[in-house]
Design an enzyme around this catalytic site. Structure first.
Site, PDB file in Angstrom:
ATOM      1  N   GLU A  25     -11.356   1.101  -3.511  1.00  0.00           N
ATOM      2  CA  GLU A  25     -11.669   0.799  -2.107  1.00  0.00           C
ATOM      3  C   GLU A  25     -12.224   2.019  -1.379  1.00  0.00           C
ATOM      4  O   GLU A  25     -11.630   3.095  -1.418  1.00  0.00           O
ATOM      5  CB  GLU A  25     -10.368   0.313  -1.436  1.00  0.00           C
ATOM      6  CG  GLU A  25     -10.494  -0.092   0.025  1.00  0.00           C
ATOM      7  CD  GLU A  25      -9.153  -0.596   0.596  1.00  0.00           C
ATOM      8  OE1 GLU A  25      -8.219  -0.859  -0.200  1.00  0.00           O
ATOM      9  OE2 GLU A  25      -9.043  -0.694   1.828  1.00  0.00           O
ATOM     10  N   LYS A  71      -1.239  -0.940  -4.270  1.00  0.00           N
ATOM     11  CA  LYS A  71      -2.433  -0.140  -3.950  1.00  0.00           C
ATOM     12  C   LYS A  71      -1.983   1.290  -3.742  1.00  0.00           C
ATOM     13  O   LYS A  71      -1.048   1.546  -2.989  1.00  0.00           O
ATOM     14  CB  LYS A  71      -3.078  -0.702  -2.680  1.00  0.00           C
ATOM     15  CG  LYS A  71      -4.099   0.200  -2.015  1.00  0.00           C
ATOM     16  CD  LYS A  71      -4.880  -0.562  -0.973  1.00  0.00           C
ATOM     17  CE  LYS A  71      -4.901   0.148   0.370  1.00  0.00           C
ATOM     18  NZ  LYS A  71      -5.709  -0.576   1.362  1.00  0.00           N
ATOM     19  N   LYS A 124     -10.360  -7.064   7.584  1.00  0.00           N
ATOM     20  CA  LYS A 124      -9.379  -6.763   8.628  1.00  0.00           C
ATOM     21  C   LYS A 124      -9.948  -7.332   9.918  1.00  0.00           C
ATOM     22  O   LYS A 124     -11.036  -6.919  10.346  1.00  0.00           O
ATOM     23  CB  LYS A 124      -9.199  -5.253   8.784  1.00  0.00           C
ATOM     24  CG  LYS A 124      -8.458  -4.582   7.639  1.00  0.00           C
ATOM     25  CD  LYS A 124      -8.387  -3.077   7.849  1.00  0.00           C
ATOM     26  CE  LYS A 124      -7.665  -2.426   6.679  1.00  0.00           C
ATOM     27  NZ  LYS A 124      -7.884  -0.961   6.668  1.00  0.00           N
ATOM     28  N   ASP A 155      -7.273   3.233  -3.008  1.00  0.00           N
ATOM     29  CA  ASP A 155      -8.014   3.302  -1.743  1.00  0.00           C
ATOM     30  C   ASP A 155      -8.198   4.764  -1.358  1.00  0.00           C
ATOM     31  O   ASP A 155      -7.220   5.497  -1.190  1.00  0.00           O
ATOM     32  CB  ASP A 155      -7.222   2.570  -0.653  1.00  0.00           C
ATOM     33  CG  ASP A 155      -7.959   2.509   0.680  1.00  0.00           C
ATOM     34  OD1 ASP A 155      -9.107   2.978   0.758  1.00  0.00           O
ATOM     35  OD2 ASP A 155      -7.371   1.966   1.648  1.00  0.00           O
ATOM     36  N   GLY A 177      -4.492  -4.398   5.849  1.00  0.00           N
ATOM     37  CA  GLY A 177      -3.387  -4.225   6.792  1.00  0.00           C
ATOM     38  C   GLY A 177      -3.584  -2.968   7.612  1.00  0.00           C
ATOM     39  O   GLY A 177      -4.258  -2.027   7.176  1.00  0.00           O
ATOM     40  N   LYS A 193      -2.933   5.083  -2.458  1.00  0.00           N
ATOM     41  CA  LYS A 193      -3.864   5.893  -1.687  1.00  0.00           C
ATOM     42  C   LYS A 193      -4.216   7.113  -2.540  1.00  0.00           C
ATOM     43  O   LYS A 193      -3.321   7.732  -3.132  1.00  0.00           O
ATOM     44  CB  LYS A 193      -3.192   6.341  -0.391  1.00  0.00           C
ATOM     45  CG  LYS A 193      -2.954   5.198   0.593  1.00  0.00           C
ATOM     46  CD  LYS A 193      -4.270   4.695   1.148  1.00  0.00           C
ATOM     47  CE  LYS A 193      -4.064   3.756   2.317  1.00  0.00           C
ATOM     48  NZ  LYS A 193      -5.337   3.279   2.866  1.00  0.00           N
ATOM     49  N   ASP A 230     -14.076  -1.307   2.944  1.00  0.00           N
ATOM     50  CA  ASP A 230     -13.157  -1.525   4.064  1.00  0.00           C
ATOM     51  C   ASP A 230     -13.864  -1.000   5.323  1.00  0.00           C
ATOM     52  O   ASP A 230     -14.507  -1.767   6.051  1.00  0.00           O
ATOM     53  CB  ASP A 230     -11.832  -0.799   3.756  1.00  0.00           C
ATOM     54  CG  ASP A 230     -10.839  -0.786   4.908  1.00  0.00           C
ATOM     55  OD1 ASP A 230     -11.151  -1.296   5.990  1.00  0.00           O
ATOM     56  OD2 ASP A 230      -9.723  -0.244   4.739  1.00  0.00           O
ATOM     57  N   SER A 289       0.858  -1.175   0.000  1.00  0.00           N
ATOM     58  CA  SER A 289       0.000   0.000   0.000  1.00  0.00           C
ATOM     59  C   SER A 289       0.899   1.231   0.000  1.00  0.00           C
ATOM     60  O   SER A 289       1.722   1.403   0.895  1.00  0.00           O
ATOM     61  CB  SER A 289      -0.896  -0.030   1.244  1.00  0.00           C
ATOM     62  OG  SER A 289      -1.630   1.153   1.350  1.00  0.00           O
TER      63      SER A 289
HETATM   64  O1  SMG Z   1      -0.498  -2.454   6.785  1.00  0.00           O
HETATM   65  O2  SMG Z   1       0.277  -2.280   4.759  1.00  0.00           O
HETATM   66  C1  SMG Z   1      -0.423  -1.882   5.691  1.00  0.00           C
HETATM   67  C2  SMG Z   1      -1.265  -0.634   5.483  1.00  0.00           C
HETATM   68  C3  SMG Z   1      -2.375  -0.881   4.525  1.00  0.00           C
HETATM   69  O3  SMG Z   1      -3.329   1.020   3.487  1.00  0.00           O
HETATM   70  C4  SMG Z   1      -3.361   0.263   4.426  1.00  0.00           C
HETATM   71  N1  SMG Z   1      -4.248   0.397   5.423  1.00  0.00           N
HETATM   72  O4  SMG Z   1      -7.422   1.829   4.708  1.00  0.00           O
HETATM   73  O5  SMG Z   1      -6.598  -0.018   4.102  1.00  0.00           O
HETATM   74  C5  SMG Z   1      -6.491   1.045   4.703  1.00  0.00           C
HETATM   75  C6  SMG Z   1      -5.240   1.431   5.462  1.00  0.00           C
HETATM   76  C7  SMG Z   1      -5.582   1.729   6.887  1.00  0.00           C
HETATM   77  C8  SMG Z   1      -4.439   2.062   7.745  1.00  0.00           C
HETATM   78  S1  SMG Z   1      -3.777   3.588   7.415  1.00  0.00           S
HETATM   79  C9  SMG Z   1      -2.783   3.948   8.740  1.00  0.00           C
HETATM   80 MG    MG Z   2      -8.609   0.797   3.214  1.00  0.00          MG
END
Ligand code: SMG
Ligand code: MG
Length: 372
Positions: free
Chosen positions: A214, A161, A263, A189, A291, A163, A239, A135
């Site tokens: 996402e 992925k 999750k 995402d 994650g 953001k 999510d 991510s």
């Molecule tokens: O653990 O690799 C990881 C982070 C994956 O992008 C990630 N998580 O919305 O999916 C999500 C985000 C939430 C955590 S952001 C601190």
């Molecule tokens: Mg997410």
């Protein structure tokens, strides 16, 4: 097992690079680790709440408080408790799924260790390794983004992925699609950053052949997601909106998503995560493992979960080096483009107690009340 005490710790693990999402930037992972002490051994769990209530309403200090003052006393008073009854023991307390999940995880670890069984076996997963995904946070510009993504590709990641947020969407996605080539597994995402007035813009993501989009909208806007799903060719994945089997079933039935990010912390534990998986599998909805910048404890458990048959897409499970310079368990590495699943009893990893102590910023033990 009967539990006599629960230890709470909050740790600080500096991230190798800042992680920016549509809701904020993190430079240090404040991890909340719990250890249950039972009459037949100990177990570790990790609460995935963040330092601030940004991704979710739960945050480290709130999880600490609800565990210390409510959840842990109930668990310790419950007498002999099995992992699959922790949910019932804590059911009277509303919400706080991440805190509940951490306690259930620690009880699972202790119980599985005492009978020499791995979490993967208990959950019903199979296989030695999973395909990792990474991510990638929001960067200051597209040049930096391409540099970061390029380095992950060199490391062997087969799914990326990105953001996104308003103002950082079409252009960076187009540039990364060009870099990785057609057919590469690319997804985005938004962490709820868009509204119903953005549907025309979001529809333009269709031209990039994304695996999924996402959580574009507010977590409560299930009907908005359903309307968007009808407008877009890109599959919608939820999510933040999926908090339980029940909310997953509602979202799927209403057509709000055709993919689900699972999750364990967000849905209240690995056992509920398996139930969400089972529901989605029955409905023909592919899932993948999300994650939360977990330490090796959460990563180990996520790897076990991700070996269940419905996890059809690579998850946000990356090597330790993507997150931290040092961790509290053994490190996870990419080997031949894959990450190995721990096979030992319980979570299958060992906590380095020296490192745990050194990284601890706050520490408290809650004991069972003496009878009489
Ligand atoms: O653990 O690799 C990881 C982070 C994956 O992008 C990630 N998580 O919305 O999916 C999500 C985000 C939430 C955590 S952001 C601190
Ligand atoms: Mg997410």
């Amino acid at each position: 097992m009967r539990f006599d005490a629960v230890e709470l710790r909050s740790l600080e693990l500096p991230l190798v690079r800042p992680f920016r999402t549509s809701f904020g930037t993190e430079t240090v992972r404040e991890a909340l680790v719990v250890r249950v002490l039972g009459d037949d051994g100990e177990g570790y769990g990790e609460c995935v709440a963040g330092s601030e209530p940004l991704y979710s309403s739960e945050f480290v200090a709130s999880s600490w408080l609800v565990m210390r003052d409510h959840l842990v006393p109930a668990l310790l008073a419950a007498g002999s408790t099995r992992a699959d009854s922790v949910k019932d023991v804590l059911a009277g307390f509303s919400g706080h799924r991440m805190a509940k999940a951490a306690l259930e995880m620690a009880v699972l670890d202790a119980e599985l260790r005492s009978r020499c069984e791995s979490l993967q076996e208990l959950l019903g997963g199979t296989g030695e390794s999973v395909t990792p995904g990474v991510s990638v946070g929001i960067t200051t510009d597209v040049v930096e983004l391409l540099d970061v993504v390029g380095r992950y590709l060199e490391e062997g990641y087969q799914r990326v992925k990105l953001k996104i947020e308003p103002g950082f969407d079409l252009e960076p996605v187009a540039a990364v699609r060009q870099l990785v080539g057609d057919g590469f597994m690319l997804q985005v995402d938004a962490n709820t950053a868009y509204t119903r007035s953005d549907f025309d813009l979001l529809a333009r993501l269709d031209e990039f052949g994304l695996l999924l989009l996402e959580q574009p909208l507010d977590e409560e806007d299930i009907l908005g997601h359903a309307e968007l799903a009808r407008r877009l060719a890109t599959p919608i994945c939820l999510d933040e909106s999926v908090l339980s089997v029940r909310s997953a079933a509602t979202a799927i039935e209403l057509g709000a998503c055709s993919v689900v990010n699972i999750k364990a912390g967000r849905v209240g534990g690995y056992l509920e995560a398996r139930r969400v998986h089972d529901l989605c599998r029955g409905a023909g909805v592919p899932v993948w493992c999300g994650g939360m910048l977990e330490t090796g404890l959460g990563r180990a458990a996520n790897l076990a979960l991700a070996t269940l048959p419905g996890f059809a897409l690579p998850g946000d499970i990356s090597a330790t080096s993507r997150y931290f310079h040092e961790d509290i368990t053994e490190r996870f590495e990419l080997v031949g483009g894959r990450i190995g699943v721990p096979k030992g009893p319980g979570l299958g990893v060992t906590v380095d107690v020296g490192t745990l102590e050194r990284l601890t910023r706050r520490h408290e033990i809650v004991h069972a009340r003496q009878a009489g």
